[in-house]
Every structure is written in structure tokens, then in C-alpha cells.
Design a protein around this motif. Structure first.
Motif, PDB file in Angstrom:
ATOM      1  N   GLN A 135       0.821  -1.207   0.000  1.00  0.00           N
ATOM      2  CA  GLN A 135       0.000   0.000   0.000  1.00  0.00           C
ATOM      3  C   GLN A 135       0.856   1.258   0.000  1.00  0.00           C
ATOM      4  OE1 GLN A 135      -2.755  -0.314   3.259  1.00  0.00           O
ATOM      5  NE2 GLN A 135      -3.645  -2.214   2.487  1.00  0.00           N
ATOM      6  N   VAL A 136       1.981   1.229   0.701  1.00  0.00           N
ATOM      7  CA  VAL A 136       2.909   2.356   0.673  1.00  0.00           C
ATOM      8  C   VAL A 136       3.463   2.542  -0.734  1.00  0.00           C
ATOM      9  CG1 VAL A 136       5.219   3.099   1.398  1.00  0.00           C
ATOM     10  CG2 VAL A 136       3.567   2.318   3.103  1.00  0.00           C
ATOM     11  N   ILE A 137       3.860   1.459  -1.364  1.00  0.00           N
ATOM     12  CA  ILE A 137       4.480   1.535  -2.679  1.00  0.00           C
ATOM     13  C   ILE A 137       3.491   2.011  -3.738  1.00  0.00           C
ATOM     14  CG2 ILE A 137       5.396   0.099  -4.560  1.00  0.00           C
ATOM     15  CD1 ILE A 137       6.956  -1.444  -2.420  1.00  0.00           C
ATOM     16  N   TYR A 138       2.272   1.515  -3.671  1.00  0.00           N
ATOM     17  CA  TYR A 138       1.294   1.863  -4.699  1.00  0.00           C
ATOM     18  C   TYR A 138       0.448   3.079  -4.345  1.00  0.00           C
ATOM     19  CZ  TYR A 138       2.474  -2.535  -6.954  1.00  0.00           C
ATOM     20  OH  TYR A 138       3.152  -3.548  -7.578  1.00  0.00           O
ATOM     21  N   GLN A 139       0.769   3.749  -3.253  1.00  0.00           N
ATOM     22  CA  GLN A 139       0.063   4.989  -2.944  1.00  0.00           C
ATOM     23  C   GLN A 139       0.275   5.976  -4.096  1.00  0.00           C
ATOM     24  OE1 GLN A 139       1.374   7.016   0.644  1.00  0.00           O
ATOM     25  NE2 GLN A 139      -0.704   7.731   1.046  1.00  0.00           N
ATOM     26  N   ARG A 140      -0.757   6.683  -4.442  1.00  0.00           N
ATOM     27  CA  ARG A 140      -0.720   7.533  -5.629  1.00  0.00           C
ATOM     28  C   ARG A 140       0.434   8.535  -5.576  1.00  0.00           C
ATOM     29  NH1 ARG A 140      -5.663  11.395  -7.865  1.00  0.00           N
ATOM     30  NH2 ARG A 140      -4.620  12.041  -9.802  1.00  0.00           N
ATOM     31  N   ASN A 141       1.224   8.518  -6.646  1.00  0.00           N
ATOM     32  CA  ASN A 141       2.349   9.446  -6.825  1.00  0.00           C
ATOM     33  C   ASN A 141       3.408   9.348  -5.719  1.00  0.00           C
ATOM     34  OD1 ASN A 141       1.200  10.543  -9.191  1.00  0.00           O
ATOM     35  ND2 ASN A 141      -0.024  11.983  -7.992  1.00  0.00           N
ATOM     36  N   ALA A 142       3.467   8.213  -5.046  1.00  0.00           N
ATOM     37  CA  ALA A 142       4.453   8.062  -3.969  1.00  0.00           C
ATOM     38  C   ALA A 142       5.860   7.862  -4.516  1.00  0.00           C
ATOM     39  CB  ALA A 142       4.064   6.890  -3.075  1.00  0.00           C
ATOM     40  N   PHE A 143       5.988   7.149  -5.626  1.00  0.00           N
ATOM     41  CA  PHE A 143       7.307   6.847  -6.171  1.00  0.00           C
ATOM     42  C   PHE A 143       7.325   7.094  -7.676  1.00  0.00           C
ATOM     43  CE2 PHE A 143       6.967   4.328  -2.320  1.00  0.00           C
ATOM     44  CZ  PHE A 143       8.146   4.649  -1.675  1.00  0.00           C
ATOM     45  N   THR A 144       8.312   7.844  -8.113  1.00  0.00           N
ATOM     46  CA  THR A 144       8.432   8.172  -9.532  1.00  0.00           C
ATOM     47  C   THR A 144       8.565   6.920 -10.385  1.00  0.00           C
ATOM     48  OG1 THR A 144       9.510  10.258  -8.973  1.00  0.00           O
ATOM     49  CG2 THR A 144       9.791   9.465 -11.220  1.00  0.00           C
ATOM     50  N   ALA A 145       9.257   5.909  -9.858  1.00  0.00           N
ATOM     51  CA  ALA A 145       9.493   4.686 -10.633  1.00  0.00           C
ATOM     52  C   ALA A 145       8.197   3.987 -11.023  1.00  0.00           C
ATOM     53  CB  ALA A 145      10.390   3.737  -9.847  1.00  0.00           C
ATOM     54  N   ILE A 146       7.169   4.122 -10.215  1.00  0.00           N
ATOM     55  CA  ILE A 146       5.870   3.537 -10.563  1.00  0.00           C
ATOM     56  C   ILE A 146       5.271   4.280 -11.749  1.00  0.00           C
ATOM     57  CG2 ILE A 146       3.491   3.180  -9.786  1.00  0.00           C
ATOM     58  CD1 ILE A 146       5.291   1.243  -8.459  1.00  0.00           C
ATOM     59  N   ASN A 147       5.365   5.602 -11.715  1.00  0.00           N
ATOM     60  CA  ASN A 147       4.737   6.424 -12.751  1.00  0.00           C
ATOM     61  C   ASN A 147       5.459   6.365 -14.087  1.00  0.00           C
ATOM     62  OD1 ASN A 147       2.805   7.264 -10.895  1.00  0.00           O
ATOM     63  ND2 ASN A 147       3.970   9.083 -10.305  1.00  0.00           N
ATOM     64  N   ASP A 148       6.792   6.283 -14.059  1.00  0.00           N
ATOM     65  CA  ASP A 148       7.524   6.332 -15.326  1.00  0.00           C
ATOM     66  C   ASP A 148       7.929   4.962 -15.866  1.00  0.00           C
ATOM     67  OD1 ASP A 148       9.768   5.541 -13.875  1.00  0.00           O
ATOM     68  OD2 ASP A 148      10.746   7.497 -13.921  1.00  0.00           O
ATOM     69  N   GLY A 149       7.550   3.897 -15.151  1.00  0.00           N
ATOM     70  CA  GLY A 149       7.781   2.552 -15.660  1.00  0.00           C
ATOM     71  C   GLY A 149       9.109   1.927 -15.279  1.00  0.00           C
ATOM     72  N   GLN A 150       9.998   2.675 -14.626  1.00  0.00           N
ATOM     73  CA  GLN A 150      11.284   2.094 -14.240  1.00  0.00           C
ATOM     74  C   GLN A 150      11.129   0.982 -13.205  1.00  0.00           C
ATOM     75  OE1 GLN A 150      14.850   4.678 -14.012  1.00  0.00           O
ATOM     76  NE2 GLN A 150      13.384   6.376 -14.043  1.00  0.00           N
ATOM     77  N   TYR A 151       9.996   0.976 -12.535  1.00  0.00           N
ATOM     78  CA  TYR A 151       9.665  -0.087 -11.581  1.00  0.00           C
ATOM     79  C   TYR A 151       9.706  -1.460 -12.240  1.00  0.00           C
ATOM     80  CZ  TYR A 151       6.368  -2.734  -8.617  1.00  0.00           C
ATOM     81  OH  TYR A 151       5.760  -3.676  -7.835  1.00  0.00           O
TER      82      TYR A 151
END
Length: 206
Positions: A135-151
Motif C-alpha cells: 500500500q505504501v508503494i502503490y500509494q498515488r504518486n508516492a514513487f516516480t518509478a511507478i509512474n515512469d515505468g522504471q519499476y
């Protein structure tokens, strides 16, 4: 392939629910005598964390069971040497954190990678954030890597080791729940946070 699809395909003995929480049927536990691609995946995962120091075989013998016990001990689980629901869920969480560390800090020093992992754990302890890793990781806009695909990039072993060291108590940030790159940050709000420490290109704050 996304991480969730990768985990679903590789860990066919678990059922993913909610934000990556898992459960396992008794008949689907991995234990001594088990064999197959799921065992190979677990052995390879334990090798990245330094618990499994031989070649992967796809057979769950005493060496694999001992590796699982060490993992369980270090990550606060019942050390029974069996991959059941709680252990499978922790494997998922560690893998997810390693993808974040890789996506956010693979160009940083090892200390900087541990620091990113520590921030995730610090957020779980904070009343201002969710109390589950996924839930911390997928919190909205919490981590740039989620948004830009580097995850989605495949982490190296150092990312997994960094997560392990954070779980074992190393927090280079001194309790930070935020970090940012001052030269790249575009949200002025982040500059209002109290700075604790600079590690590489990241400023850590609370």
C-alpha cells in the motif's frame, strides 16, 4: 511483463489478493520434497538475498529449507522452512521493494539504495502513511518509478541486498519518510520538509 504478472506466473502456489497480500492453500505449500518451477523461482530469489549459495535445482531439499529458515528468521517470520502464505507474501513484498530500489536508486551508492528501502519501512511505521508495504508503494504518486515505468526493470542483486539490510535495521536516513532529488523535484511542497541528510543525489527528510 509487469511485476504482478511475473509474480503470478512464477509463484503459482499463491493467490494474490488486494494490494499483493497473499494466501496459500495447505495443499499448495512448498516444503521438502516439492519440485518444479516454483521451487526454482524461490531458490533463485533466496540466492539474490544471499541465503542459497548453490545452483538452483528445482527440488526442495534440506539446503532450500535451511535457506528459507534463514530468510524467515531475518524477516520476522516463523522459521519452519516452509513457504506458506506469510512467507510467500514476504517474498512478494521484498521483490516489490527491490523493484522500487532499482527504479529509484540504481545509480546511487549502496548506502543510497538502502536508504530508499528504509524510507519505505519508515513510512509503514508512520501514522501519515499506510501500514502495509504494498500500500505504501502503490500509494498515488508516492514513487516516480511507478509512474515512469522504471519499476518494471529487473533489479540486480544489490537492490535485494539493500532491502534485506533495511529489514535488518540499517537506516542511513535517520528516520526519513521522504526523499527527493533537488535538481529534479518540481513540487515546491517537498522543499518545505525538514531535511535530515543528503546521500548521493537524494535529500532525505521528514
Amino acid at each position: 511483463m509487469s511485476l504482478l504478472k511475473y509474480i503470478t506466473a512464477a509463484l503459482t502456489f499463491i493467490i494474490l489478493i488486494g494490494f499483493g497480500q497473499v494466501d496459500a492453500k495447505a495443499s499448495q505449500l512448498l516444503k521438502e520434497g516439492s519440485a518444479g518451477s516454483e521451487v526454482t523461482f524461490v531458490q533463485d530469489f533466496m540466492k539474490k538475498l544471499g541465503y542459497f549459495e548453490t545452483e538452483t535445482t528445482g527440488y526442495y531439499g534440506p539446503v532450500t529449507a535451511n535457506a528459507i529458515r534463514e530468510f524467515q528468521n531475518d524477516f520476522g517470520l516463523k522459521a519452519d522452512g516452509i513457504v506458506g502464505g506469510e512467507t510467500a507474501n514476504m517474498i512478494y513484498n521484498v521483490d516489490t521493494m527491490a523493484h522500487i530500489v532499482n527504479g529509484e536508486a540504481r545509480g546511487e551508492s549502496y548506502e543510497g539504495q538502502v536508504a530508499v528501502a528504509a524510507v519505505i519501512l519508515n513510512r509503514i511505521e508512520s501514522n501519515d502513511f499506510p501500514n502495509a508495504i504494498s500500500q505504501v508503494i502503490y500509494q498515488r504518486n508516492a514513487f516516480t518509478a511507478i509512474n515512469d515505468g522504471q519499476y518494471r526493470l529487473l533489479p540486480g542483486s544489490s537492490s535485494y541486498q539493500a532491502v534485506k539490510d533495511a529489514f535488518l535495521g540499517w537506516d542511513p536516513t535517520g528516520g526519513a519518510v521522504y526523499y527527493y532529488n533537488p535538481s529534479l523535484a518540481t513540487d515546491n511542497w517537498i522543499f518545505t520538509r525538514t531535511v535530515i541528510k543528503q546521500i548521493g543525489s537524494h535529500t532525505f527528510a521528514y
